[in-house]
Design an enzyme around this catalytic site. Structure first.
Site, PDB file in Angstrom:
ATOM      1  N   THR A   1      33.411  45.583  38.240  1.00 38.88           N
ATOM      2  CA  THR A   1      34.492  46.098  36.859  1.00 38.88           C
ATOM      3  C   THR A   1      33.667  45.887  35.506  1.00 38.88           C
ATOM      4  OG1 THR A   1      36.580  45.045  37.384  1.00 38.88           O
ATOM      5  CG2 THR A   1      36.454  45.460  35.263  1.00 38.88           C
TER       6      THR A   1
ATOM      7  N   LYS B   1      41.147  49.596  35.547  1.00 38.84           N
ATOM      8  CA  LYS B   1      40.941  47.958  35.976  1.00 38.84           C
ATOM      9  C   LYS B   1      41.114  47.559  34.586  1.00 38.84           C
ATOM     10  CE  LYS B   1      40.110  43.995  37.384  1.00 38.84           C
ATOM     11  NZ  LYS B   1      39.037  44.102  38.335  1.00 38.84           N
TER      12      LYS B   1
ATOM     13  N   LYS C   1      34.508  38.447  30.062  1.00 34.85           N
ATOM     14  CA  LYS C   1      33.760  39.961  29.882  1.00 34.85           C
ATOM     15  C   LYS C   1      34.558  41.076  30.088  1.00 34.85           C
ATOM     16  CE  LYS C   1      32.721  41.700  33.842  1.00 34.85           C
ATOM     17  NZ  LYS C   1      31.710  42.725  35.249  1.00 34.85           N
TER      18      LYS C   1
END
Lengths: 310, 310
Positions: A103, A178, A246
């Site tokens: 990701t 995502k 993150k």
């Protein structure tokens, strides 16, 4: 490149952490010849025992493979693997295919695609959701961006590691999808935690409350799966706070780049920052309930009885 | 009071709006004699045709009934029905049972319980979730506070209108549980709307995105049921913004009373205030996507193609 066939097509795999090891294992089980690389070499041992060949750089991986899949940690790690002097792009050659399942930022996926193209390679972004359990059970959701023709050609690989496999559009579209997934989880987690805190302060029996609210319009995966862990004081990571932070940072950066204000996501990022500040960066995302509890001076460790918090 | 038996026990019903009419109808179908009252008398007509007797005050309802159920609009309406000179409490008598199914403040439920007790009556708070469809299909979740003995005695009534029926604790516990339900929905709705806005700005195909994210950790009832309506530009009310705002106000007031900070709920209340300010108070709660879109100058009416918003 020819069709993907076990025993013929040589596959490269970079990143053998919890997720990567499980996913690469499925390809070994399917009969693919696998060349693997991981920065910490001890994490390649189990896959070596199962027949994978471990090498000492991304360069060596791509030299031995037709298709290379990567799933590492942070965007800086992705850059290192793809762009450094011993990286995939400098050592790639025409016709090879690179797939990043980390990701990471949609803009980075676009950059990888462009730089791959310059060397005659096709690159896909293909982040996953489903966590370590989804990886082990080959039930991941795989969200893919790039060229559809390449996505289609890799079908024999996708179906070995995922269950919900959707081509989402041009380079970066997988990463964007995502981000959508993480935006959904972020605000919902706030609701789940605040709901439990309210119920606890009101003196309700939390398990009975879940019975009333879990199957209707308030229902969600997080409520069914993470609320019981919060109640039990189980903060073991399904997904790490540090990694979620993150992802939320990437999503906010991309939203800002698109001139889009997302107040709920901004709040979620700040609250997860607090979870980390309180020392729970290596806990699971359900530790958010601790930061919110702390806010109202209401310690939340384990909770055998809701009444203990009133 | 004797056991609850169709044909013998006389039931009173106050509030025959969309929800109340459907719920009262199930009791008529089960063979109960029903005395009904509604402030707007035209809303009692259909139930009268099905055999209910309509009267002109709550006082007359309780004089003719052993058990009275109420489901009206705002807390002020509940006060009027219970406490006014022609209300249920002043005209009640020992042994009768009152059940308020309106979503209203837990503190008001406690007050009703106390004032009922002073006249020898038992009062329950029993708000519901499931909306008009749940009411029609007798699949509501009913969250009950009060005395468990009384809850148990009313089982023949609960099972006619609900599916998930849970006794939650002392007076007010039903209302508190309903607040938990609304807190869950509020923050999750922010996530659903922001996720769609992000996806739209990123140029993704929203229906494809839903395929990737709906069945995993980001999944929820709202995502599966309301996101498709947002995408289609369908803002018809399943649940009204105005009513949801009332509920969020109650939840925030109660949280403040309990000295509990709920930043996500506070944000949700402000954003729904904006939905109302923009003229969508009579829309369904999914209209939140419009307020959030408006924030980033991104009009959201209907959305046949995601690309129209980039």
């Amino acid at each position: 490149m020819d069709a993907i066939v076990p025993g013929e097509t040589r596959i490269g795999w970079i990143g053998t952490g919890v997720m990567g090891e499980a996913m690469a294992g499925h390809l070994l089980d399917a009969g693919y010849a696998l060349t693997i690389y991981n920065r910490s070499t001890e994490k390649t041992r189990r896959l070596q025992h199962r027949g994978a060949e471990a090498v000492s750089s991304p360069a060596e991986v791509i030299q031995r493979s037709s298709v290379v899949l990567t799933i590492v940690g942070y965007p800086a790690d992705v850059r290192e693997v793809y762009f450094s002097s011993a990286g995939l792009i400098p050592h790639g050659s025409p016709g090879k295919i690179l797939v990043d399942m980390t990701t990471s930022p949609p803009s980075l996926a676009e950059e990888i695609y462009q730089r791959g193209l310059e060397r005659g390679m096709d690159c896909l972004d293909a982040p996953v959701s489903g966590g370590d359990i989804g990886a082990r059970e080959a039930r991941l959701s795989i969200m893919v961006g790039g060229r559809q023709e390449i996505f289609d050609r890799l079908w024999p690989l996708w179906e070995r590691i995922g269950k919900t496999i959707v081509f989402q559009g041009p380079p970066g579209a997988g990463q964007h999808t995502k981000m959508v997934n993480q935006i959904l989880i972020a605000s919902n987690m706030i609701g789940v935690c605040e709901a439990l805190l309210y119920a606890s302060r009101a003196g309700l029996d939390l398990k009975m409350v879940l019975q009333s609210v879990s199957s209707g319009a308030a229902g969600s995966w997080s409520l069914s799966n993470l609320a019981p862990r919060m109640i039990a004081g189980d903060f073991a990571p399904g997904f790490l706070v540090d990694h979620f932070l993150k992802d939320l940072g990437i999503a906010l950066d991309e939203a800002a780049r698109m001139d889009l204000a997302l107040p709920g996501l901004g709040l979620a990022k700040q609250l997860y920052q607090a979870v980390r500040a309180q020392g729970h960066g290596r806990s699971g995302t359900q530790a958010l309930v601790r930061a919110l509890a702390h806010l109202s001076h209401c310690p939340w460790n384990s909770l055998p009885q809701s009444s203990s918090l009133i």
